[in-house]
Design a protein around this motif. Structure first.
Motif, PDB file in Angstrom:
ATOM      1  N   SER A   1      -7.782   2.334   5.331  1.00  0.00           N
ATOM      2  CA  SER A   1      -7.719   2.308   6.787  1.00  0.00           C
ATOM      3  C   SER A   1      -6.931   1.070   7.195  1.00  0.00           C
ATOM      4  N   LEU A   2      -5.733   1.261   7.728  1.00  0.00           N
ATOM      5  CA  LEU A   2      -4.814   0.164   8.030  1.00  0.00           C
ATOM      6  C   LEU A   2      -4.556   0.100   9.534  1.00  0.00           C
ATOM      7  N   PRO A   3      -4.418  -1.105  10.090  1.00  0.00           N
ATOM      8  CA  PRO A   3      -4.145  -1.235  11.529  1.00  0.00           C
ATOM      9  C   PRO A   3      -2.743  -0.758  11.879  1.00  0.00           C
TER      10      PRO A   3
ATOM     11  N   PHE B   1       0.830  -1.197   0.000  1.00  0.00           N
ATOM     12  CA  PHE B   1       0.000   0.000   0.000  1.00  0.00           C
ATOM     13  C   PHE B   1       0.869   1.254   0.000  1.00  0.00           C
ATOM     14  N   THR B   2       0.461   2.228  -0.815  1.00  0.00           N
ATOM     15  CA  THR B   2       1.138   3.522  -0.882  1.00  0.00           C
ATOM     16  C   THR B   2       0.086   4.620  -0.815  1.00  0.00           C
ATOM     17  N   GLY B   3       0.374   5.661  -0.058  1.00  0.00           N
ATOM     18  CA  GLY B   3      -0.592   6.748   0.023  1.00  0.00           C
ATOM     19  C   GLY B   3      -0.091   7.885   0.879  1.00  0.00           C
ATOM     20  N   GLN B   4      -0.916   8.904   0.979  1.00  0.00           N
ATOM     21  CA  GLN B   4      -0.607  10.082   1.779  1.00  0.00           C
ATOM     22  C   GLN B   4      -1.294   9.953   3.136  1.00  0.00           C
ATOM     23  N   LEU B   5      -0.524  10.100   4.203  1.00  0.00           N
ATOM     24  CA  LEU B   5      -1.060   9.965   5.562  1.00  0.00           C
ATOM     25  C   LEU B   5      -2.004  11.122   5.854  1.00  0.00           C
ATOM     26  N   VAL B   6      -3.268  10.796   6.133  1.00  0.00           N
ATOM     27  CA  VAL B   6      -4.273  11.845   6.364  1.00  0.00           C
ATOM     28  C   VAL B   6      -4.857  11.790   7.767  1.00  0.00           C
ATOM     29  N   ASN B   7      -4.680  10.686   8.486  1.00  0.00           N
ATOM     30  CA  ASN B   7      -5.255  10.614   9.834  1.00  0.00           C
ATOM     31  C   ASN B   7      -4.577   9.496  10.616  1.00  0.00           C
ATOM     32  N   THR B   8      -4.453   9.694  11.912  1.00  0.00           N
ATOM     33  CA  THR B   8      -3.928   8.660  12.805  1.00  0.00           C
ATOM     34  C   THR B   8      -4.873   8.513  13.986  1.00  0.00           C
ATOM     35  N   GLY B   9      -4.973   7.295  14.503  1.00  0.00           N
ATOM     36  CA  GLY B   9      -5.838   7.030  15.646  1.00  0.00           C
ATOM     37  C   GLY B   9      -5.210   6.019  16.575  1.00  0.00           C
TER      38      GLY B   9
ATOM     39  N   VAL C   1      -6.140   2.882  16.941  1.00  0.00           N
ATOM     40  CA  VAL C   1      -6.155   1.531  16.382  1.00  0.00           C
ATOM     41  C   VAL C   1      -5.722   1.518  14.916  1.00  0.00           C
ATOM     42  N   THR C   2      -6.081   2.525  14.151  1.00  0.00           N
ATOM     43  CA  THR C   2      -5.783   2.534  12.719  1.00  0.00           C
ATOM     44  C   THR C   2      -5.186   3.874  12.299  1.00  0.00           C
ATOM     45  N   PHE C   3      -4.569   3.859  11.120  1.00  0.00           N
ATOM     46  CA  PHE C   3      -4.176   5.096  10.460  1.00  0.00           C
ATOM     47  C   PHE C   3      -4.718   5.048   9.038  1.00  0.00           C
ATOM     48  N   GLU C   4      -4.934   6.220   8.445  1.00  0.00           N
ATOM     49  CA  GLU C   4      -5.597   6.296   7.151  1.00  0.00           C
ATOM     50  C   GLU C   4      -4.674   6.894   6.101  1.00  0.00           C
TER      51      GLU C   4
END
Length: 306
Positions: free
Chosen positions: A167-169, A138-146, A148-151
């Motif tokens: 949405s990845l763990p 997976f490749t992408g731009q980090l838009v959110n962190t939590g 349990v997951t980051f997006e």
């Protein structure tokens, strides 16, 4: 004196309020109030950021990072206060679960890894909101962190955003290599691989590739050089040169690979790769008309950014 007497008269009522709040119903009301207050604070901060963005033209990534950071701080604070309110009941509950603690740990292993992963991501200064990262496939731009997951805003093979949100763990930071493709800012080193058969005109192909890369990057090569020099000085690292370079490697007895390396803005790498590859094969076939049929079909084996 009347002021002091007022507080003395008020003391029994205050004691009753505190006594009520120490009970389960009072703690429940306080917990709900804290969560509602956290929600209101987050909404207020979101409204303030929206108001600021209307007044100026900000860097979207910076405002997004500010919003995510403040939101996480508010929720962590609220949850800690709620846990402090119920600490007595929680302690008793945990003690009662001591007999099955081992089984509980096994069951919640993935959840614990996600929490640890969230801590690692938040402490990693190079992983900021807006960073372009690669995790496994997976490749992408980090838009959110939590917790349990980051997006990630997904980036496809064409180096363009696909419009999908991944949405990845957080536990992936322990099981997959995480590459930060934008660790050195808005510029990166882009690699394009061209495959040729044994009839390739090496000097012709190399000269053409360098010319196309220099033409494509004439507007930012000097700026990229200064940017990389500043990064090298500030971070005590050695980076590749921003100017285009070509490297050759033998794949097997019938195939040679030419790698074109050059600096470019991260946001333009997909467009540049498409343009350079198309122009290269069109002009190469014109320069070498006797190139065997099928040689230009082996265009791009891979394209990465480091």
């Amino acid at each position: 004196m009347e002021f002091i007497q007022f507080f003395k008269d008020l003391e029994p009522a205050v004691e009753q309020v505190f006594t009520f709040l120490e009970g389960r119903l009072g703690k429940l009301i306080l917990s709900v109030t804290l969560l509602m207050l956290a929600t209101l604070v987050n909404r207020f901060m979101h409204w303030r950021l929206l108001k600021e963005t209307r007044a100026v033209q900000p860097q979207t990534g910076n405002f997004r990072a500010t919003w995510v950071r403040r939101k996480n701080i508010v929720w962590v604070t609220a949850l800690l206060l709620v846990l402090a309110l119920w600490s007595g009941q929680i302690t008793g509950f945990l003690i009662s679960l001591a007999a099955i603690g081992g089984a509980l740990l096994i069951v919640s292993k993935e959840f614990i890894l996600c929490l640890w992963g969230a801590l690692i991501i938040s402490l990693n200064k190079s992983l900021r909101i807006g960073s372009t990262i690669e995790v496994g496939q997976f490749t992408g731009q980090l838009v959110n962190t939590g917790f349990v997951t980051f997006e990630l805003a997904e980036i496809g093979p064409s180096k363009k955003q696909t419009g999908r949100l991944l949405s990845l763990p957080n536990s992936l930071v322990f099981t997959q290599a995480m590459k930060n493709l934008s660790v050195y800012g808005s510029y990166g080193i882009h690699l394009i691989d061209f495959n040729f058969d044994k009839f390739v005109k090496i000097q012709t192909a190399e000269t053409l590739a360098l010319r196309l890369a220099n033409e494509a990057g004439k507007h930012w090569i000097e700026e990229a050089e200064r940017h990389f020099t500043a990064v090298e000085r500030d971070n005590f690292v050695d980076l590749p040169k921003a100017r285009p370079e070509v490297f050759w490697a033998s794949v097997d007895e019938k195939c040679l690979r030419m790698t074109l390396r050059f600096a470019c803005p991260l946001s333009k790498r997909g467009h540049l790769e498409k343009s350079i590859v198309k122009r290269f094969w069109v002009e190469y076939v014109e320069l070498v008309p006797h190139v065997p049929a099928g040689a230009s079909n082996q265009q791009v084996a891979d394209s990465t950014i480091s």
